[in-house]
Motif scaffolding. Structure first.
Motif, mmCIF file in Angstrom:
data_model
loop_
_atom_site.group_PDB
_atom_site.id
_atom_site.type_symbol
_atom_site.label_atom_id
_atom_site.label_comp_id
_atom_site.label_asym_id
_atom_site.label_seq_id
_atom_site.Cartn_x
_atom_site.Cartn_y
_atom_site.Cartn_z
ATOM 1 N N ARG A 8 -4.516 -2.675 -9.121
ATOM 2 C CA ARG A 8 -5.400 -3.576 -9.883
ATOM 3 C C ARG A 8 -4.743 -4.924 -10.173
ATOM 4 N N ARG B 43 0.818 -1.220 0.000
ATOM 5 C CA ARG B 43 0.000 0.000 0.000
ATOM 6 C C ARG B 43 0.852 1.271 0.000
ATOM 7 N N GLU C 55 -9.651 4.998 -3.873
ATOM 8 C CA GLU C 55 -10.676 3.964 -3.739
ATOM 9 C C GLU C 55 -10.098 2.577 -4.008
ATOM 10 N N ALA D 125 -8.021 1.451 -1.089
ATOM 11 C CA ALA D 125 -8.877 1.149 0.069
ATOM 12 C C ALA D 125 -9.452 -0.262 -0.038
ATOM 13 N N GLN D 126 -9.682 -0.723 -1.265
ATOM 14 C CA GLN D 126 -10.252 -2.048 -1.497
ATOM 15 C C GLN D 126 -9.191 -3.125 -1.721
ATOM 16 N N SER D 127 -7.950 -2.724 -1.919
ATOM 17 C CA SER D 127 -6.892 -3.668 -2.284
ATOM 18 C C SER D 127 -6.493 -4.553 -1.098
ATOM 19 N N ASP D 128 -6.033 -5.772 -1.431
ATOM 20 C CA ASP D 128 -5.515 -6.660 -0.390
ATOM 21 C C ASP D 128 -3.990 -6.628 -0.328
#
Length: 359
Positions: free
Chosen positions: A287, A111, A327, A330-333
């Motif tokens: 992504r 991140r 966004e 925030a959703q990424s692993d």
């Protein structure tokens, strides 16, 4: 001690050497230079000695090589240049030691890339705003003096001090001022003709490089010829902008500036192209968990370089991309940050394997 010259002579210490910059990005134009980046490992004796060299470069800084420890340190911080170097396409790798295969980009992506790629791009957008201002402002070579920021009270209005002096056929050098209590930046102004005996007045300021007005010793009992106000805040801002503008002129890349002038672009088009490249790479990391150095969006990026977009439109698009990137992360692993234990193990393993063969 390792230097750029000794590394070029002792290439057995080279671990990686790649074409970098515009040619690696697929963004080269006929005038593009060939930049090189790489990784080396110090001779074992230098690792144990006092002269540890973590980076070497040529005089123009378009060939830069990082010692393996420094390379891994920056990789752990998700430095964009280092992640790009590690992910350079094979056809742009001039040399790659088998030990470099131990270091895999996917083991380091985290991140942090939102800050290092998108955050850096956001910083560049702020810089672009400042550059836009400089391109569209102009200062004469001679700085305005303090008189340009002084006014005198005339009835219920104020008039520029220069205008007042000319109307009264006075010279500022023959004047003196004293403070007026409780009135910020306001002064009582006197002229030597007001005094029956000779009085030494210093003038209103010391010279063209002065940053403030200067006071004179005024005998008591004399009514001032005028009340003067010095817009000190305005003058301070002007002096900073004047100095920043001419510092930019002195240090700007003249070829790039002339390129932007020819395009009619009021921003650094090459700089903005790389800002969008970094933003898109930040998206791709979130992504696809990949650092895509070779740009398939070449046409779009070169349109930016060619000044085909209005400055405000680019800022609008960049803001939209930044919102989307936030966004995605925030959703990424993706992990919060790379594993420092892995970094240490890799460094030890690479050194042991290399020095085990080379003494």
């Amino acid at each position: 001690m390792m230097t750029y010259t000794t590394l070029k002579e002792q290439r057995e210490y080279l671990l990686l050497e790649c074409i970098s910059g515009s040619k690696a990005y697929n963004l080269q134009v006929p005038s593009s230079d060939t930049d090189l980046k790489g990784v080396f490992i110090l001779p074992q004796s230098e690792v144990y000695g006092m002269d540890f060299t973590d980076q070497v470069a040529n005089d123009s800084n378009d060939e830069v090589y990082f010692e393996i420890k420094r390379f891994l340190e920056l990789l752990e911080k998700n430095n964009p240049n280092i992640l790009e170097l590690l992910s350079t396409q094979r056809e742009n790798c001039l040399f790659r030691h088998p030990l470099m295969d131990l270091i895999k980009p996917e083991d380091f992506l985290s991140r942090l890339c939102m800050d290092t790629f998108a955050g850096y791009a956001q910083t560049q957008i702020k810089r672009a705003r400042g550059l836009n201002k400089k391109i569209n402002q102009s200062f004469p070579e001679t700085r305005k003096d303090i008189l340009e920021f002084c006014y005198v009270v005339q009835g219920s209005e104020s008039v520029p001090l220069k205008q007042w002096l000319e109307a009264h056929q006075l010279q500022q050098e023959d004047c003196g001022i004293s403070r007026i209590d409780h009135f910020r930046d306001a002064y009582a102004l006197f002229h030597r003709y007001q005094f029956p005996r000779p009085v030494k007045l210093k003038g209103l300021f010391s010279g063209p490089d002065a940053n403030d007005v200067q006071l004179s010793a005024i005998p008591k009992g004399v009514v001032p010829a005028a009340i003067m106000h010095f817009n000190k805040d305005g003058y301070t801002v002007y002096c900073k902008e004047f100095a920043a503008y001419w510092d930019w002129v002195e240090h700007r890349n003249e070829a790039r500036y002339q390129h932007n002038q020819a395009l009619g672009a009021d921003y650094d088009s090459k700089h903005m192209m790389h800002t969008f490249r970094l933003l898109t790479m930040a998206e791709e990391i979130a992504r696809y968990r990949e650092v895509r150095v070779f740009r398939e969006d070449r046409d779009f990026l070169l349109r930016i370089r060619n000044g085909e977009f209005a400055y405000d439109k680019l800022l609008e698009m960049a803001t939209e991309k930044l919102t989307n990137i936030q966004e995605l992360y925030a959703q990424s692993d993706l992990p919060e940050r790379p594993d420092p234990v892995l970094t240490r193990r890799l460094l030890i393993k690479i050194r042991e394997a290399f020095y085990g063969k080379k003494k």
